[in-house]
Design a protein around this motif. Structure first.
Motif, PDB file in Angstrom:
ATOM      1  N   GLY A 401       8.097  -9.094   3.637  1.00 29.75           N
ATOM      2  CA  GLY A 401       8.812  -9.452   4.917  1.00 29.75           C
ATOM      3  C   GLY A 401       8.647  -8.407   5.761  1.00 29.75           C
ATOM      4  N   ASP A 402       8.983  -7.350   6.115  1.00 32.78           N
ATOM      5  CA  ASP A 402       9.125  -6.405   6.903  1.00 32.78           C
ATOM      6  C   ASP A 402       7.389  -5.809   6.800  1.00 32.78           C
ATOM      7  N   VAL A 403       6.774  -6.070   7.882  1.00 30.36           N
ATOM      8  CA  VAL A 403       5.302  -5.795   7.866  1.00 30.36           C
ATOM      9  C   VAL A 403       4.871  -4.110   7.665  1.00 30.36           C
ATOM     10  N   ARG A 404       5.833  -3.332   7.863  1.00 30.97           N
ATOM     11  CA  ARG A 404       5.802  -2.070   7.587  1.00 30.97           C
ATOM     12  C   ARG A 404       6.087  -1.603   6.155  1.00 30.97           C
ATOM     13  N   ARG A 405       6.916  -2.350   5.414  1.00 35.88           N
ATOM     14  CA  ARG A 405       7.461  -1.876   4.278  1.00 35.88           C
ATOM     15  C   ARG A 405       6.516  -1.782   3.196  1.00 35.88           C
ATOM     16  N   ARG A 473      -1.326 -11.406   5.427  1.00 38.31           N
ATOM     17  CA  ARG A 473      -2.451 -10.546   5.012  1.00 38.31           C
ATOM     18  C   ARG A 473      -2.482  -9.384   5.230  1.00 38.31           C
ATOM     19  N   PHE A 474      -2.993  -8.493   4.188  1.00 40.36           N
ATOM     20  CA  PHE A 474      -3.026  -7.110   4.129  1.00 40.36           C
ATOM     21  C   PHE A 474      -3.727  -6.411   5.511  1.00 40.36           C
ATOM     22  N   THR A 475      -3.410  -5.554   5.916  1.00 38.33           N
ATOM     23  CA  THR A 475      -4.045  -4.963   7.208  1.00 38.33           C
ATOM     24  C   THR A 475      -5.155  -4.175   6.513  1.00 38.33           C
ATOM     25  N   THR A 476      -6.400  -4.126   7.432  1.00 40.21           N
ATOM     26  CA  THR A 476      -7.439  -3.172   6.904  1.00 40.21           C
ATOM     27  C   THR A 476      -6.899  -1.593   7.203  1.00 40.21           C
ATOM     28  N   HIS A 477      -7.780  -0.434   6.814  1.00 38.54           N
ATOM     29  CA  HIS A 477      -7.690   0.729   6.991  1.00 38.54           C
ATOM     30  C   HIS A 477      -7.595   1.052   8.534  1.00 38.54           C
ATOM     31  N   ALA A 478      -8.471   0.439   9.267  1.00 38.80           N
ATOM     32  CA  ALA A 478      -8.490   0.749  10.591  1.00 38.80           C
ATOM     33  C   ALA A 478      -7.050   0.186  11.407  1.00 38.80           C
ATOM     34  N   GLU A 479      -6.673  -1.056  10.881  1.00 38.26           N
ATOM     35  CA  GLU A 479      -5.468  -1.615  11.484  1.00 38.26           C
ATOM     36  C   GLU A 479      -4.310  -0.774  11.132  1.00 38.26           C
ATOM     37  N   PHE A 480      -4.121  -0.269  10.059  1.00 44.21           N
ATOM     38  CA  PHE A 480      -2.977   0.498   9.515  1.00 44.21           C
ATOM     39  C   PHE A 480      -2.995   1.855  10.414  1.00 44.21           C
ATOM     40  N   ARG A 481      -4.062   2.295  10.732  1.00 41.81           N
ATOM     41  CA  ARG A 481      -4.185   3.798  11.187  1.00 41.81           C
ATOM     42  C   ARG A 481      -3.551   3.468  12.767  1.00 41.81           C
ATOM     43  N   GLU A 485       1.091  -0.552  10.162  1.00 43.43           N
ATOM     44  CA  GLU A 485       1.690  -1.691   9.412  1.00 43.43           C
ATOM     45  C   GLU A 485       0.748  -2.020   8.105  1.00 43.43           C
ATOM     46  N   ARG A 486       1.420  -2.433   7.115  1.00 42.65           N
ATOM     47  CA  ARG A 486       0.687  -2.840   6.005  1.00 42.65           C
ATOM     48  C   ARG A 486       0.493  -4.227   5.766  1.00 42.65           C
ATOM     49  N   TRP A 487       1.112  -5.096   6.558  1.00 35.86           N
ATOM     50  CA  TRP A 487       0.884  -6.620   6.539  1.00 35.86           C
ATOM     51  C   TRP A 487       0.572  -7.039   8.125  1.00 35.86           C
ATOM     52  N   HIS A 488      -0.481  -7.612   8.280  1.00 37.14           N
ATOM     53  CA  HIS A 488      -0.381  -8.458   9.541  1.00 37.14           C
ATOM     54  C   HIS A 488       0.288 -10.149   9.245  1.00 37.14           C
ATOM     55  N   ARG A 489       0.975 -10.413  10.265  1.00 42.26           N
ATOM     56  CA  ARG A 489       1.507 -11.997   9.933  1.00 42.26           C
ATOM     57  C   ARG A 489       1.411 -12.747  11.212  1.00 42.26           C
ATOM     58  N   GLU A 490       1.232 -13.984  11.183  1.00 37.81           N
ATOM     59  CA  GLU A 490       1.192 -15.010  12.266  1.00 37.81           C
ATOM     60  C   GLU A 490       2.100 -15.999  12.033  1.00 37.81           C
ATOM     61  N   ARG A 491       2.841 -16.595  12.959  1.00 32.61           N
ATOM     62  CA  ARG A 491       3.870 -17.634  12.827  1.00 32.61           C
ATOM     63  C   ARG A 491       3.143 -19.030  12.753  1.00 32.61           C
ATOM     64  N   ARG A 492       3.377 -19.644  11.699  1.00 32.44           N
ATOM     65  CA  ARG A 492       2.983 -21.031  11.536  1.00 32.44           C
ATOM     66  C   ARG A 492       3.934 -22.414  11.916  1.00 32.44           C
ATOM     67  N   GLY A 493       5.180 -22.006  12.144  1.00 33.14           N
ATOM     68  CA  GLY A 493       6.042 -22.971  12.565  1.00 33.14           C
ATOM     69  C   GLY A 493       7.466 -23.015  11.704  1.00 33.14           C
ATOM     70  N   ASP A 494       8.257 -23.927  12.089  1.00 30.08           N
ATOM     71  CA  ASP A 494       9.602 -24.010  11.356  1.00 30.08           C
ATOM     72  C   ASP A 494       9.268 -24.785  10.189  1.00 30.08           C
ATOM     73  N   VAL A 495       9.986 -24.487   9.107  1.00 31.52           N
ATOM     74  CA  VAL A 495      10.039 -25.322   7.967  1.00 31.52           C
ATOM     75  C   VAL A 495      11.284 -26.024   7.527  1.00 31.52           C
ATOM     76  N   LEU A 496      12.356 -25.506   8.027  1.00 32.75           N
ATOM     77  CA  LEU A 496      13.581 -26.261   7.775  1.00 32.75           C
ATOM     78  C   LEU A 496      14.671 -25.516   8.744  1.00 32.75           C
ATOM     79  N   GLY A 497      15.283 -26.425   9.619  1.00 34.67           N
ATOM     80  CA  GLY A 497      16.381 -26.017  10.518  1.00 34.67           C
ATOM     81  C   GLY A 497      15.960 -26.111  11.768  1.00 34.67           C
TER      82      GLY A 497
END
Length: 504
Positions: A401-405, A473-481, A485-497
């Motif tokens: 969920g949280d990309v930093r967790r 997706r997991f971030t690279t070492h450079a992205e994390f520095r 953030e441990r995850w990088h995420r991109e919105r793909r759209g609404d699924v329901l609601g």
């Protein structure tokens, strides 16, 4: 081994009995905490509705609209077939299971005759099967039937007053063989990524529930991931055959067969420990480790000192106990025809049971590996206008969920809701339980909210909820520095609601 008595496997029996019982403790605790909000009287898929349907359904009157899954359930044994399901009875069953399993972990029943641990394990087996049989999709995992089968076999390992029966130790080897070799064959027959050695380039990132070290494992060099796949194929397709090496010792004296079997068991344990470190597969890896100890024979001082046995002892085993364990072996020899045929079938079944008692099952996992991680994120808002609203996320305990967790380690504990959330994007349509979940969130249902890591509304009812798809997706070492953030995420759209409760 000494004929009917596995005199060198006293230590293996200790690990098997106590280890399997410990997993039963985890399973009953997991059920105690999660069954009622998921499957109880007011659950997402209420078990009483299933029971009512099964009672009203009459075999042979055509296809039921709810499909073959529920028709197949009708054949499964459960105590709730003879007593009406209530949440209180479910809680009582769980606490009884916890107490009995904890007693076995402490070794108390093993101090008496072999009938005492047998009664305990059969009670655990029947009690947990009663839960699995009404657990529907939330209990549709392969490790449920694996725990049931292991518990049944453990019932016939005996107690401290006699050595383990050879036939039961061999049946445990056969269980590990089906588990490991079946998984290996599923992979070879499955996705191309297992044959071109790229499967683990993706798996650490896309597995159902990553652990604290999953990102580090994912970022290892590509050559290492290819080596992982080669090692996996060796451990699952080659090593399991050597589990049976000690049987050669019955006709060929010497320590070599026993050493070969022990090495095979140790390799299985080592590979499973790597999976424990890099993922969260409930108790699958832990129970496999316990079962693999069945191949490790260590002479027991007590077994070595047994002498001057009474006349009712046959090959160091009481005659009635010998008859019972041999009967179990005969029954298993018959039941094993179907899983044996399945292992070499062109259309191999994965995690399948061929009888209503879920014995001698077929196992296997991850025949294909998903190449990208799509997460369904549930959001809510207290604003009246959903188009101009500020949306806040519900946080789950195990799923990303949280990309930093940092992902947490939960195994061997089983987070059933989080696991099914992983399956949602893989299906063609959303399951019924997910729609009910959103309704429960709109109601701020306390039992459901306790299954989550965080309720952004602190018990207040949101006005709207929705489900949104993100690519993680997991971030690279450079992205994390740069971002921490441990995850990088991109919105793909609404699924329901957006969804809201109807207002009167």
């Amino acid at each position: 081994m000494d004929g009917f008595a596995a005199v060198d496997f006293g230590f293996a029996r200790e690990v098997l009995q106590r280890g399997i019982a410990a997993i039963y403790v985890v399973a009953f605790v997991s059920t105690l905490n999660q069954f009622r909000p998921l499957l109880g009287e007011h659950g997402l898929l209420p078990a009483p509705e299933l029971m009512a349907w099964a009672k009203a359904s009459v075999p042979g009157r055509g296809q039921d609209s709810r499909g073959p899954r529920r028709s197949a359930w009708r054949l499964r044994p459960t105590l709730f077939r003879w007593m009406r399901y209530t949440d209180r009875r479910l809680v009582a069953l769980c606490w009884a299971g916890i107490v009995v399993a904890a007693a076995v972990v402490c070794g108390i029943p093993q101090l008496f005759t072999p009938w005492a641990p047998m009664a305990c394990f059969l009670a655990l087996w029947l009690g947990y099967m009663s839960i699995v049989s009404i657990g529907q999709t939330f209990y549709g995992f392969g490790w449920e039937m694996l725990l049931l089968e292991a518990g049944f076999l453990a019932a016939f390992l005996g107690s401290a007053v006699e050595p383990p029966p050879t036939v039961v130790i061999v049946l445990f080897w056969w269980l590990v063989f089906r588990l490991e070799f079946g998984a290996g064959m599923i992979k070879i027959r499955g996705g191309r990524e297992w044959r071109d050695l790229t499967a683990l380039t993706y798996h650490h990132e896309t597995q159902p529930m990553p652990g604290p070290l999953s990102r580090q494992a994912h970022l290892l060099p590509r050559w290492f991931h290819k080596g992982e796949v080669v090692g996996n194929h060796f451990a699952q397709l080659i090593v399991p055959w050597f589990l049976f090496a000690p049987l050669v010792g019955l006709s060929l004296p010497g320590p070599v067969p026993a050493i070969v079997g022990a090495v095979a068991g140790a390799i299985v344990i080592a590979t499973q420990l790597w999976l424990v470190m890099t993922g969260n597969f409930a108790w699958l890896n832990w129970i496999t480790i316990v079962l693999a100890f069945s191949a490790i024979g260590l002479p027991s001082a007590r077994d070595a000192s047994l002498a001057h046995d009474p006349p009712w002892i046959v090959d160091r085993l009481p005659l009635p106990w010998l008859v019972v364990t041999c009967a179990v072996g005969v029954v298993y020899a018959v039941l094993s025809w179907w899983p044996l045929r399945n292992l070499f079938a062109h259309r191999q079944l994965m995690n399948a049971s061929f009888n209503r008692w879920q014995l001698a099952n077929a196992y296997g996992a991850f025949g294909t590996v998903t190449k990208q991680r799509i997460e369904i994120v549930v959001e809510g808002t207290t604003d009246e206008d959903p188009d101009a609203a500020t949306w806040r996320e519900y946080s789950f305990k195990g799923k990303p969920g949280d990309v930093r967790r940092v992902p947490r380690q939960f195994a061997p504990y089983h987070l059933r809701l989080d696991w099914l959330m992983w399956f949602l994007p893989l299906g063609r349509s959303l399951d019924d339980w997910f729609t009910v979940l959103l309704i429960r969130l709109l109601e701020a249902d306390a039992a459901i909210l306790r299954l989550l890591a965080d309720d952004p509304f602190r018990g207040e009812r949101p006005v709207w909820v929705r489900a949104v798809a993100y690519h993680y997706r997991f971030t690279t070492h450079a992205e994390f520095r740069t971002t921490r953030e441990r995850w990088h995420r991109e919105r793909r759209g609404d699924v329901l609601g957006p969804m809201a409760l109807r207002r009167s």
